[in-house]
Design a protein around this motif. Structure first.
Motif, PDB file in Angstrom:
ATOM      1  N   ILE A 112     -32.101 -25.806  11.120  1.00 14.51           N
ATOM      2  CA  ILE A 112     -30.842 -26.349  10.429  1.00 14.51           C
ATOM      3  C   ILE A 112     -29.899 -26.354  11.560  1.00 14.51           C
ATOM      4  N   ARG A 113     -29.061 -27.252  11.342  1.00 16.09           N
ATOM      5  CA  ARG A 113     -27.920 -27.269  12.310  1.00 16.09           C
ATOM      6  C   ARG A 113     -26.466 -26.559  11.779  1.00 16.09           C
ATOM      7  N   LEU A 114     -26.262 -25.802  12.499  1.00 18.29           N
ATOM      8  CA  LEU A 114     -24.974 -24.934  11.654  1.00 18.29           C
ATOM      9  C   LEU A 114     -24.157 -24.469  12.880  1.00 18.29           C
ATOM     10  N   THR A 115     -22.980 -24.140  12.426  1.00 17.62           N
ATOM     11  CA  THR A 115     -21.965 -23.274  13.309  1.00 17.62           C
ATOM     12  C   THR A 115     -21.942 -21.866  12.552  1.00 17.62           C
ATOM     13  N   VAL A 116     -22.283 -20.908  13.430  1.00 12.16           N
ATOM     14  CA  VAL A 116     -22.457 -19.675  12.496  1.00 12.16           C
ATOM     15  C   VAL A 116     -21.445 -18.777  13.538  1.00 12.16           C
ATOM     16  N   ILE A 117     -20.320 -18.064  12.711  1.00 14.25           N
ATOM     17  CA  ILE A 117     -19.432 -17.071  13.060  1.00 14.25           C
ATOM     18  C   ILE A 117     -19.686 -15.612  12.425  1.00 14.25           C
ATOM     19  N   THR A 118     -19.796 -14.588  13.422  1.00 11.34           N
ATOM     20  CA  THR A 118     -20.063 -13.512  12.555  1.00 11.34           C
ATOM     21  C   THR A 118     -19.639 -12.393  13.383  1.00 11.34           C
ATOM     22  N   ASN A 119     -19.770 -11.162  12.956  1.00 11.99           N
ATOM     23  CA  ASN A 119     -19.445  -9.901  13.692  1.00 11.99           C
ATOM     24  C   ASN A 119     -20.990  -8.702  13.636  1.00 11.99           C
ATOM     25  N   SER A 120     -21.822  -9.496  12.789  1.00 12.06           N
ATOM     26  CA  SER A 120     -22.885  -8.776  12.279  1.00 12.06           C
ATOM     27  C   SER A 120     -24.032  -8.986  13.558  1.00 12.06           C
ATOM     28  N   LEU A 121     -24.640  -7.585  13.924  1.00 10.37           N
ATOM     29  CA  LEU A 121     -25.823  -7.669  14.793  1.00 10.37           C
ATOM     30  C   LEU A 121     -26.881  -8.412  14.375  1.00 10.37           C
ATOM     31  N   ASP A 122     -27.191  -7.911  13.017  1.00 10.51           N
ATOM     32  CA  ASP A 122     -28.352  -8.551  12.565  1.00 10.51           C
ATOM     33  C   ASP A 122     -28.367 -10.351  12.442  1.00 10.51           C
ATOM     34  N   ILE A 123     -27.132 -10.825  12.124  1.00  6.96           N
ATOM     35  CA  ILE A 123     -26.981 -12.201  12.216  1.00  6.96           C
ATOM     36  C   ILE A 123     -27.079 -12.739  13.614  1.00  6.96           C
ATOM     37  N   ILE A 124     -26.467 -11.860  14.207  1.00 10.50           N
ATOM     38  CA  ILE A 124     -26.450 -12.486  15.846  1.00 10.50           C
ATOM     39  C   ILE A 124     -28.079 -12.558  16.259  1.00 10.50           C
ATOM     40  N   THR A 125     -28.661 -11.625  15.985  1.00  9.55           N
ATOM     41  CA  THR A 125     -30.143 -11.353  16.432  1.00  9.55           C
ATOM     42  C   THR A 125     -30.830 -12.771  15.754  1.00  9.55           C
ATOM     43  N   HIS A 126     -30.950 -13.028  14.639  1.00  8.82           N
ATOM     44  CA  HIS A 126     -31.517 -14.076  13.849  1.00  8.82           C
ATOM     45  C   HIS A 126     -31.155 -15.377  14.243  1.00  8.82           C
TER      46      HIS A 126
END
Length: 251
Positions: A112-126
């Motif tokens: 999927i095409r997305l722009t993801v903003i996060t401060n979560s290590l789990d989300i960054i990893t995936h």
């Protein structure tokens, strides 16, 4: 000597619940700088929560992030799966740190095409394994107790993001206190995100509804939907209906 003092501070706060920096200096006969270093260490450990001018004992502390993630694990996974169905291709989304939000991306097509903003290590990893995701990371200091990054060198840069949807985690959510969290540094980021997101979605299992933690980062009427596992009491449901807040129940 330092370890002994830290244990005494923990015991003092456990009994008293909250204290000011000045009071801790007087009780333990140390300087402000020493107490601030002690508080920083205890905050990193997850024993206490900082607030402006003081500190409180963290009653909701679990020993590790891994232990927290096992609490209601299957329910949290179903909640994140339901939330993921509301993510559309080419959107700009924020995914908060937390044990319920951690698995949202696992329920999406990996291409999927997305722009993801996060401060979560789990989300960054995936997200780093998803070839069509443009990833932006908030925070410059890692906090192991929540597997998140905290701190913003320039809060104005955060406020410049154009976020379609924010998927938020909470320590508690209630009519009177709104969306709450226990850590001051994380609350700053959450508050900034909620101020700029077009839509705010909360992921919270039913044990967190009608509960509150130390700090409010968004009023309840400011959100758009709650993803949870069961309906709450009549007052909470009526409030949500009155303010056009959807309550979406996972299977």
């Amino acid at each position: 000597m330092k370890n002994t003092r830290l244990k005494k501070i923990e015991s003092f706060l456990k009994e008293k619940e909250t204290s000011t920096v000045q009071e801790l200096c007087e009780v333990f006969n140390v300087s402000v700088n020493t107490i601030r270093r002690d508080i920083a260490e205890l905050t990193e450990k997850g024993t206490v929560n900082k607030f402006y001018g003081g500190v409180s004992y963290n009653k909701t502390k679990y020993s590790t992030y891994e232990n927290r993630s096992t609490q209601n694990k299957s329910i949290k996974d179903r909640i994140s799966e339901l939330a993921a169905k509301n993510i559309k291709e080419d959107e700009i989304i924020y995914i908060d740190s937390g044990t319920t939000t951690a698995n949202i991306l696992t329920h999406l097509d990996s291409n999927i095409r997305l722009t993801v903003i996060t401060n979560s290590l789990d989300i960054i990893t995936h997200a780093s394994k998803m070839p069509n995701v443009e990833l932006y990371i908030i925070g410059y200091k890692y906090r192991s107790i929540s597997r998140s990054f905290i701190g913003t060198l320039d809060n104005n840069k955060v406020l410049n993001f154009n976020i379609n949807k924010a998927f938020m985690s909470v320590s508690g959510i209630s009519i009177s206190e709104g969306l709450t969290n226990s850590d001051y540094s994380e609350t700053e980021i959450k508050h900034s995100i909620c101020n700029i997101a077009n839509e705010i979605f909360v992921l919270a299992d039913s044990t967190k509804i009608n509960k509150s933690a130390l700090l409010t980062y968004c009023d309840l009427e400011g959100i758009d939907a709650i993803f949870t596992d069961k309906n709450s009491d009549t007052n909470f449901n009526n409030f949500c209906e009155k303010h056009n807040i959807k309550i979406l129940i996972c299977d």
